[in-house]
Design a protein around this motif. Structure first.
Motif, PDB file in Angstrom:
ATOM      1  N   PHE A 176      -0.130  10.580  -7.517  1.00  0.00           N
ATOM      2  CA  PHE A 176      -0.676   9.278  -7.915  1.00  0.00           C
ATOM      3  C   PHE A 176      -0.481   8.213  -6.851  1.00  0.00           C
ATOM      4  N   ILE A 227       0.517   0.711  -1.952  1.00  0.00           N
ATOM      5  CA  ILE A 227       0.496  -0.732  -1.910  1.00  0.00           C
ATOM      6  C   ILE A 227       1.514  -1.243  -0.892  1.00  0.00           C
ATOM      7  N   VAL A 287       2.291  -2.332   2.090  1.00  0.00           N
ATOM      8  CA  VAL A 287       1.542  -2.791   3.263  1.00  0.00           C
ATOM      9  C   VAL A 287       2.505  -3.107   4.411  1.00  0.00           C
ATOM     10  N   SER A 304       2.627  -4.629   8.488  1.00  0.00           N
ATOM     11  CA  SER A 304       1.801  -5.302   9.486  1.00  0.00           C
ATOM     12  C   SER A 304       2.645  -5.638  10.698  1.00  0.00           C
ATOM     13  N   TRP A 349      -3.027  -9.626   5.046  1.00  0.00           N
ATOM     14  CA  TRP A 349      -2.360  -8.389   5.482  1.00  0.00           C
ATOM     15  C   TRP A 349      -1.132  -8.711   6.334  1.00  0.00           C
ATOM     16  N   ALA A 364       5.904  -5.269  -6.496  1.00  0.00           N
ATOM     17  CA  ALA A 364       5.197  -5.065  -5.224  1.00  0.00           C
ATOM     18  C   ALA A 364       3.705  -5.363  -5.387  1.00  0.00           C
ATOM     19  N   TYR A 365       3.135  -4.893  -6.506  1.00  0.00           N
ATOM     20  CA  TYR A 365       1.708  -5.137  -6.748  1.00  0.00           C
ATOM     21  C   TYR A 365       1.432  -6.626  -6.896  1.00  0.00           C
ATOM     22  N   VAL A 399       1.697  -8.290  -3.425  1.00  0.00           N
ATOM     23  CA  VAL A 399       0.565  -7.990  -2.541  1.00  0.00           C
ATOM     24  C   VAL A 399      -0.697  -8.698  -3.048  1.00  0.00           C
ATOM     25  N   LEU A 444      -4.259  -7.120  -9.652  1.00  0.00           N
ATOM     26  CA  LEU A 444      -3.517  -5.939  -9.231  1.00  0.00           C
ATOM     27  C   LEU A 444      -2.554  -5.435 -10.305  1.00  0.00           C
ATOM     28  N   GLU A 455      -3.073  -1.840 -11.906  1.00  0.00           N
ATOM     29  CA  GLU A 455      -2.052  -0.794 -11.876  1.00  0.00           C
ATOM     30  C   GLU A 455      -1.866  -0.200 -13.265  1.00  0.00           C
ATOM     31  N   PHE A 465      -4.726   2.029 -13.827  1.00  0.00           N
ATOM     32  CA  PHE A 465      -4.532   3.185 -12.942  1.00  0.00           C
ATOM     33  C   PHE A 465      -3.614   4.223 -13.582  1.00  0.00           C
ATOM     34  N   GLY A 502      -4.789   7.958 -12.464  1.00  0.00           N
ATOM     35  CA  GLY A 502      -4.805   7.910 -11.005  1.00  0.00           C
ATOM     36  C   GLY A 502      -6.143   8.212 -10.371  1.00  0.00           C
ATOM     37  N   ARG A 506      -7.314   3.754  -8.316  1.00  0.00           N
ATOM     38  CA  ARG A 506      -6.690   2.960  -7.271  1.00  0.00           C
ATOM     39  C   ARG A 506      -7.468   1.668  -6.993  1.00  0.00           C
ATOM     40  N   TRP A 514      -8.459  -3.923  -7.185  1.00  0.00           N
ATOM     41  CA  TRP A 514      -9.245  -4.762  -6.267  1.00  0.00           C
ATOM     42  C   TRP A 514     -10.505  -5.256  -6.952  1.00  0.00           C
ATOM     43  N   TYR A 541     -11.055   0.429   1.114  1.00  0.00           N
ATOM     44  CA  TYR A 541      -9.644   0.287   1.503  1.00  0.00           C
ATOM     45  C   TYR A 541      -8.840   1.505   1.052  1.00  0.00           C
ATOM     46  N   THR A 564      -7.145   4.409   3.269  1.00  0.00           N
ATOM     47  CA  THR A 564      -5.691   4.593   3.216  1.00  0.00           C
ATOM     48  C   THR A 564      -5.350   6.044   2.904  1.00  0.00           C
ATOM     49  N   LEU A 622      -8.150  -4.261   4.385  1.00  0.00           N
ATOM     50  CA  LEU A 622      -8.067  -5.579   3.743  1.00  0.00           C
ATOM     51  C   LEU A 622      -9.088  -6.537   4.341  1.00  0.00           C
ATOM     52  N   ILE A 623      -9.401  -6.363   5.637  1.00  0.00           N
ATOM     53  CA  ILE A 623     -10.470  -7.166   6.245  1.00  0.00           C
ATOM     54  C   ILE A 623     -11.784  -6.869   5.523  1.00  0.00           C
TER      55      ILE A 623
END
Lengths: 454, 286
Positions: free
Chosen positions: A279, A306, A308, A310, B22, B38-39, B42, B88, B92, B95, B100, B105, B109, B148, B152, B171-172
């Motif tokens: 997952f 997630i 990230v 940079s 980013w 974290a989600y 971000v 997000l 999640e 998700f 999943g 995922r 977004w 994205y 990834t 992300l761009i």
């Protein structure tokens, strides 16, 4: 199932779970999820006499992730030439002078044994005192050459150190940053007779706290073996990475320790499986291995996407094309404008050529007239009162009389007045008029006193 | 400024927002955080940067009014932050619920885009803009999110630097698609007409008429015409009602339609192709 039965069952579950936490004969020493969803785990198994059990085969193992049985995709025991990368992290301060020769000899003996065992191995070395002293090999690459490794070892001398503690935690961190091969058992062997300096202990030597080192080492798939004097911080590291703590004293028999380490590292099995639930959700997954009814357990943190990362150089490198893209329309418009001007200038030049002006006169003509797109038209005067008219005026602003044939029919000019001049508009049609005009040049509207000045 | 150029600038600003998001988010290591935290983090960082940059476009590029750009950036950043966190986090949850996969995922977004699109409507106080913004945002979020997440996962086993670059480009792309698709939806689907500035300083500017467009020399007007003293701060308004367009002089008293002055505070119907004039600026309804 009756309620009592349920409770008994749950208690049983709890007991079995808690008993598997203790160091039993089956021990998961390392979990390597770096190739997730493929997960590699390293398991050591001791027989009834407590000796490493080396002769097991794939069928002896049963593997579970989150309680669900998973298929063992790849199996490598001691006989299968499982690759191993080992970094020695050792203390070369003055206090080690009694032990250093013993350590050196045993490192060399260990390397010789590795070579003799036909194992696929790499060796590295980090030495430290109150600072990181040496990192081998060059470019952080571990070496497959035992002679090279012996060369690094033989040059080590015990010296310096000053205070009691040394920066062994920084040494471990540094060693973990070397270049290890993928899908390899990664082993760090710490040898020191001093307690560690730690970030925040009142000295400026260490940049590392034990707690901050636990997760990266465990999740990075390292196994730490510590040969040191008893210290709770080393024990924590060893426990978190499923390694082994070996007590160091003046009477320590280094040969015995290295043999034991060699045995522990060699008698490990690598089991590879594909996670049943790939997952990438960042949750912790429990792993259990069962050999002959005995279980050992561990866990790993699944990668989560997630996370990230940079850095500034990449950001700058990517920002440059975006800024160019931002400026592109203006630049293109600028070039387009210049091209249009040049085309217009060419047309003016051609027209002059056709009128038969002598070359000299044409060259003497001011550049401005050559490049201007729309040459300024001759000013038109009112045939009735001689007032200067706006281009395209149908009425005279002063006397209000109709102009028979407007010189040009053009839309109202974008900028109605010269800069600095007050702007005046016809209240009837909204066209710009000259200040002080009594009639609108566009519609002929007569103004009471004058046009409205805004 | 043509529609295409406006959409282009929105896309580039969105892309820069994605890159800055980013950079900001990626300089904090969230690897050992609780996944929900974290989600949220971000989402907040990326949403704030993309929303802020897109919010600044109107003021910075179209109106060229720095204060308006700052206000737009602030509102956009706020909307982006809320959208990112909500999007997000809910994403999640979905998700984990659907088990999943790449689609799962990207849900986060998609939701970020949806909320950001709604935010655009809330900021401009237009229900219609909100609903079409939501549509555009959803499409943009889904497109950007799939790109994205797809990238990834494709490069998940590569080295750290490759993954870092892939993450940045991803992300761009999310920023660029949000920047481009939300105004594209408004221009193509939501707008029932366009105002085209035919003369004056803003010559060539195209503005979609969704509900109403205010015209004046106050930079809060949708059609901002600065530097012409003949134009009142709030000069006129063009709006749509019952399938027809109307223009209303808001008190300036010198608004012309097809060469005829219209009465103040009295809606006058305007047909397609009509030319209105305020001060030295001619605006065509198309």
């Amino acid at each position: 199932m009756g309620r009592c039965m349920k409770i008994v069952f749950l208690i049983g579950l709890f007991l079995s779970a808690s008993s598997s936490q203790a160091d039993g004969p089956v021990k998961v020493t390392q979990v390597d999820p770096s190739l997730f969803p493929e997960v590699a785990i390293y398991v050591s198994v001791l027989d009834e006499r407590g000796q490493p059990s080396a002769g097991l085969v794939r069928e002896d193992f049963r593997l579970f992730e989150d309680g669900k049985r998973v298929e063992i995709k790849d199996f490598a025991g001691a006989a299968q030439g499982r690759p191993v990368d080992i970094a020695f992290v050792f203390d070369t301060t003055g206090s080690m002078s009694d032990e250093i020769e013993g350590v050196k000899n045993t490192c060399v003996a260990f390397a010789n044994k590795l070579r003799a065992s036909n194992r696929d191995y790499r060796l590295g070395l980090v030495t430290f005192g109150d600072e990181i002293r040496e990192v081998r090999g060059p470019g952080d690459e571990l070496s497959a050459d035992v002679e090279e490794f012996k060369g690094w070892i033989s040059r080590q001398r015990a010296a310096g150190g000053g205070d009691g503690p040394e920066i062994s935690l920084d040494g471990l961190k540094r060693a973990s940053q070397m270049k290890y091969r993928a899908n390899t058992q990664k082993v760090l062997i710490l040898i020191t007779d001093a307690p560690p300096h730690e970030k925040g202990d009142g000295t400026a030597f260490s940049q590392v706290k034990t707690e901050d080192l636990l997760a990266p080492l465990r999740d990075g798939g390292y196994t730490v073996y510590a040969v040191a004097r008893d210290d709770s911080r080393f024990r924590k590291l060893v426990e978190a990475t499923h390694g082994e703590f070996l007590q160091l004293s003046r009477a320590t028999d280094f040969t015995g320790i290295i043999d034991k380490l060699g045995g522990l590292i060699a008698a490990q099995y690598r089991l590879t499986y594909i996670s049943g639930r790939p997952f990438y959700d960042g949750t912790r997954r429990a792993i259990e291995v069962e050999v002959a009814g005995k279980r050992g357990s561990s866990s790993y943190l699944e990668k989560h996407l997630i996370n990230v990362h940079s850095n500034v150089p990449i950001a700058v490198a990517l920002l440059v094309p975006l800024l160019l893209a931002l400026g592109a329309p203006a630049i293109i418009a600028g070039i387009g404008g210049r091209v249009a001007q040049r085309v217009a200038a060419q047309a003016v030049g051609d027209a002059e050529a056709r009128t038969g002006l002598p070359d000299a006169e044409r060259q003497a003509a001011p550049m401005a007239s050559r490049v201007s797109v729309a040459p300024t038209p001759a000013q038109t005067l009112c045939p009735h009162c001689g007032n200067t008219l706006r281009s395209g005026a149908k009425f005279c602003g002063r006397c209000g009389r109709t102009i028979a044939s407007p010189a040009q029919v053009a839309p109202p000019p974008a900028s109605p007045t010269q800069e600095g001049e007050p702007t005046t508009y016809c209240p009837h049609c909204g066209r710009p008029v000259r200040p002080g005009a009594r009639f609108c040049g566009g519609c002929g509207q007569r103004f009471g006193q004058a046009a409205i000045i805004f | 400024m043509s529609k295409t150029l406006q959409i282009y600038y929105n896309a580039v600003f969105g892309a820069i927002g994605g890159l800055l998001g980013w950079l900001a988010v990626g300089s904090v290591s969230t690897g050992s955080w609780n996944i929900w935290l974290a989600y949220a983090f971000v989402g907040a960082g990326v949403g704030l940067a993309i929303g802020g940059l897109i919010g600044a476009v109107e003021g910075a590029v179209i109106k060229r009014a720095p204060l308006r750009a700052l206000i737009g950036a602030g509102l956009g950043a706020g909307a982006g932050l809320v959208s990112g966190v909500l999007g997000l986090l809910i994403g999640e949850g979905v998700f984990l619920l659907i088990g999943g996969g790449l689609v799962g995922r990207s849900v986060g977004w998609l939701l970020l885009g949806l909320f950001l699109g709604v935010g655009e409507g809330i900021v401009s106080r237009s229900q219609k803009r909100a609903s079409y913004g939501a549509l555009g945002g959803t499409v943009a979020g889904a497109v950007g999110g799939l790109l994205y997440e797809g990238m990834t996962q494709t490069f998940i086993t590569r080295g750290d630097t490759v993954q870092m670059i892939v993450g940045a480009i991803g992300l761009i792309l999310i920023g660029a698609s949000l920047g481009a698709i939300i105004p594209l939806t408004i221009f193509v689907a939501a707008a029932r007409g366009t105002l085209l500035v035919r003369s004056g300083r803003r010559q060539g500017l195209e503005l979609p008429i969704v509900d109403a467009v205010t015209i004046g020399s106050y930079d809060g007007c949708q059609l901002y015409l600065p530097g012409d003293p003949a134009i009142a701060p709030k000069h006129a308004r063009i709006y749509r009602k019952g399938g027809q367009f109307f223009i209303e002089d808001m008190g300036a008293g010198n608004t012309m339609v097809n060469g005829v002055r219209i009465a103040t505070a009295m809606p006058t119907e305007v047909k397609m192709g009509a030319k209105a004039q305020v001060g030295g600026t001619v605006i065509e309804l198309g």
